[in-house]
Design a protein around this motif. Structure first.
Motif, PDB file in Angstrom:
ATOM      1  N   LEU A   1       1.020 -31.231   4.637  1.00  0.00           N
ATOM      2  CA  LEU A   1       1.131 -29.778   4.708  1.00  0.00           C
ATOM      3  C   LEU A   1       1.966 -29.304   3.527  1.00  0.00           C
ATOM      4  O   LEU A   1       2.859 -30.007   3.057  1.00  0.00           O
ATOM      5  CB  LEU A   1       1.766 -29.358   6.023  1.00  0.00           C
ATOM      6  CG  LEU A   1       1.033 -29.837   7.287  1.00  0.00           C
ATOM      7  CD1 LEU A   1       1.818 -29.478   8.530  1.00  0.00           C
ATOM      8  CD2 LEU A   1      -0.363 -29.241   7.345  1.00  0.00           C
ATOM      9  N   SER A   2       1.707 -28.098   3.064  1.00  0.00           N
ATOM     10  CA  SER A   2       2.418 -27.595   1.886  1.00  0.00           C
ATOM     11  C   SER A   2       3.724 -26.893   2.244  1.00  0.00           C
ATOM     12  O   SER A   2       4.537 -26.633   1.367  1.00  0.00           O
ATOM     13  CB  SER A   2       1.515 -26.644   1.098  1.00  0.00           C
ATOM     14  OG  SER A   2       1.136 -25.560   1.927  1.00  0.00           O
ATOM     15  N   HIS A   3       3.917 -26.582   3.558  1.00  0.00           N
ATOM     16  CA  HIS A   3       5.136 -25.890   3.992  1.00  0.00           C
ATOM     17  C   HIS A   3       5.730 -26.595   5.201  1.00  0.00           C
ATOM     18  O   HIS A   3       4.994 -27.118   6.048  1.00  0.00           O
ATOM     19  CB  HIS A   3       4.821 -24.425   4.332  1.00  0.00           C
ATOM     20  CG  HIS A   3       4.463 -23.624   3.128  1.00  0.00           C
ATOM     21  ND1 HIS A   3       3.215 -23.663   2.544  1.00  0.00           N
ATOM     22  CD2 HIS A   3       5.202 -22.770   2.378  1.00  0.00           C
ATOM     23  CE1 HIS A   3       3.200 -22.871   1.489  1.00  0.00           C
ATOM     24  NE2 HIS A   3       4.388 -22.319   1.365  1.00  0.00           N
TER      25      HIS A   3
ATOM     26  N   PRO B   1       8.218 -29.279  -1.932  1.00  0.00           N
ATOM     27  CA  PRO B   1       7.926 -29.724  -3.298  1.00  0.00           C
ATOM     28  C   PRO B   1       7.766 -31.243  -3.343  1.00  0.00           C
ATOM     29  O   PRO B   1       8.177 -31.953  -2.424  1.00  0.00           O
ATOM     30  CB  PRO B   1       9.182 -29.292  -4.061  1.00  0.00           C
ATOM     31  CG  PRO B   1      10.266 -29.370  -3.046  1.00  0.00           C
ATOM     32  CD  PRO B   1       9.626 -29.016  -1.720  1.00  0.00           C
TER      33      PRO B   1
ATOM     34  N   LEU C   1       5.417 -33.602  -3.016  1.00  0.00           N
ATOM     35  CA  LEU C   1       4.763 -34.408  -1.995  1.00  0.00           C
ATOM     36  C   LEU C   1       4.315 -35.732  -2.602  1.00  0.00           C
ATOM     37  O   LEU C   1       3.833 -35.774  -3.728  1.00  0.00           O
ATOM     38  CB  LEU C   1       3.546 -33.674  -1.418  1.00  0.00           C
ATOM     39  CG  LEU C   1       3.868 -32.477  -0.534  1.00  0.00           C
ATOM     40  CD1 LEU C   1       2.600 -31.688  -0.230  1.00  0.00           C
ATOM     41  CD2 LEU C   1       4.531 -32.923   0.745  1.00  0.00           C
TER      42      LEU C   1
ATOM     43  N   TYR D   1       5.630 -37.386   3.827  1.00  0.00           N
ATOM     44  CA  TYR D   1       6.732 -36.613   3.233  1.00  0.00           C
ATOM     45  C   TYR D   1       7.872 -37.503   2.755  1.00  0.00           C
ATOM     46  O   TYR D   1       8.590 -37.142   1.832  1.00  0.00           O
ATOM     47  CB  TYR D   1       7.243 -35.588   4.254  1.00  0.00           C
ATOM     48  CG  TYR D   1       6.099 -34.768   4.790  1.00  0.00           C
ATOM     49  CD1 TYR D   1       5.500 -33.783   4.004  1.00  0.00           C
ATOM     50  CD2 TYR D   1       5.559 -35.028   6.044  1.00  0.00           C
ATOM     51  CE1 TYR D   1       4.410 -33.061   4.463  1.00  0.00           C
ATOM     52  CE2 TYR D   1       4.474 -34.301   6.512  1.00  0.00           C
ATOM     53  CZ  TYR D   1       3.896 -33.327   5.722  1.00  0.00           C
ATOM     54  OH  TYR D   1       2.816 -32.630   6.171  1.00  0.00           O
TER      55      TYR D   1
ATOM     56  N   HIS E   1      -4.996 -33.651  -0.497  1.00  0.00           N
ATOM     57  CA  HIS E   1      -3.777 -33.593   0.328  1.00  0.00           C
ATOM     58  C   HIS E   1      -3.798 -34.537   1.535  1.00  0.00           C
ATOM     59  O   HIS E   1      -3.039 -34.353   2.475  1.00  0.00           O
ATOM     60  CB  HIS E   1      -3.475 -32.162   0.784  1.00  0.00           C
ATOM     61  CG  HIS E   1      -3.286 -31.213  -0.337  1.00  0.00           C
ATOM     62  ND1 HIS E   1      -2.177 -31.220  -1.133  1.00  0.00           N
ATOM     63  CD2 HIS E   1      -4.082 -30.232  -0.819  1.00  0.00           C
ATOM     64  CE1 HIS E   1      -2.281 -30.285  -2.054  1.00  0.00           C
ATOM     65  NE2 HIS E   1      -3.434 -29.669  -1.897  1.00  0.00           N
TER      66      HIS E   1
ATOM     67  N   GLU F   1       8.311 -23.968   1.280  1.00  0.00           N
ATOM     68  CA  GLU F   1       7.426 -24.850   0.526  1.00  0.00           C
ATOM     69  C   GLU F   1       8.023 -26.259   0.423  1.00  0.00           C
ATOM     70  O   GLU F   1       9.224 -26.429   0.279  1.00  0.00           O
ATOM     71  CB  GLU F   1       7.191 -24.292  -0.876  1.00  0.00           C
ATOM     72  CG  GLU F   1       6.160 -25.076  -1.649  1.00  0.00           C
ATOM     73  CD  GLU F   1       5.825 -24.460  -2.991  1.00  0.00           C
ATOM     74  OE1 GLU F   1       5.124 -25.122  -3.749  1.00  0.00           O
ATOM     75  OE2 GLU F   1       6.268 -23.333  -3.264  1.00  0.00           O
TER      76      GLU F   1
END
Length: 195
Positions: free
Chosen positions: A138-140, A148, A150, A177, A113, A146
């Motif tokens: 970051l995932s959120h 999606p 990435l 992002y 990530h 969330e």
């Protein structure tokens, strides 16, 4: 007319001239400076997010063929991914202020990530040893939703006409992002903060 009256009238005339010189001249000079400033390729902008230090910056507009470097701070029109539209986390009508993280010719690699900029495809195979970290995804989002899709890079060379933008803040809405930014969206270099 008596000498005293002439002296009084002359004194008032002198006061009016002093007033004109003391007020109108500085106001006129300020107006001229503002007009000259606005005619030049410079603008003042206020950065409200912590992507770079919050404050007032000078932005110098640049030509589309201006050569950027990896340490430049830039203002650009953002690329808003579909998932971010309508969430209220990005204002599409403003320019963003970020730092150039990687330029054409650099190789991008994603590992756990985190995006890395590498000097070569061979270095991209071992980013922890040979490459520079650009930022962890970051995932959120800031609202806890969330994120999606990435952007993930697997030894991707940045092609001419694109760049990777980044910022120190972990929640900065940058190329982690948005993905790569078309060079044509860059509107200027920024300097500051002034205060």
């Amino acid at each position: 007319m008596s000498a005293l009256a002439r002296e009084g009238a002359g004194g008032r005339g002198l006061d009016v001239r002093r007033l004109v010189l003391g007020v109108a001249l500085p106001v006129g000079a300020c107006a001229l400076l503002i007009a000259l400033f606005l005619a030049q390729p410079y603008r003042i902008l206020y950065v409200t997010t912590p992507s770079i230090p919050t404050g007032w910056y000078v932005m110098k507009q640049i030509a589309p063929d201006h050569e950027l470097s990896a340490s430049d701070s830039i203002a650009y029109r953002p690329v808003i991914p579909e998932w971010a539209r309508g969430r209220g986390i990005v204002n599409e009508s403003v320019v963003f202020a970020k730092r150039v993280g990687a330029l054409p010719g650099a190789w991008l690699q994603t590992h756990e990530h985190t995006h890395f900029a590498c000097e070569s495809r061979a270095h991209a195979r071992d980013p922890l040893r040979h490459c520079r970290a650009l930022g962890r995804m970051l995932s959120h989002d800031i609202q806890g939703q969330e994120i999606p899709d990435l952007p993930a890079f697997e030894a991707l060379e940045i092609k001419p006409g694109f760049l990777y933008v980044t910022a120190e803040h972990p929640r900065s809405f940058d190329s982690r992002y948005q993905g790569l930014i078309p060079r044509e969206r860059v509107v200027g270099l920024i300097y500051g903060p002034l205060w």
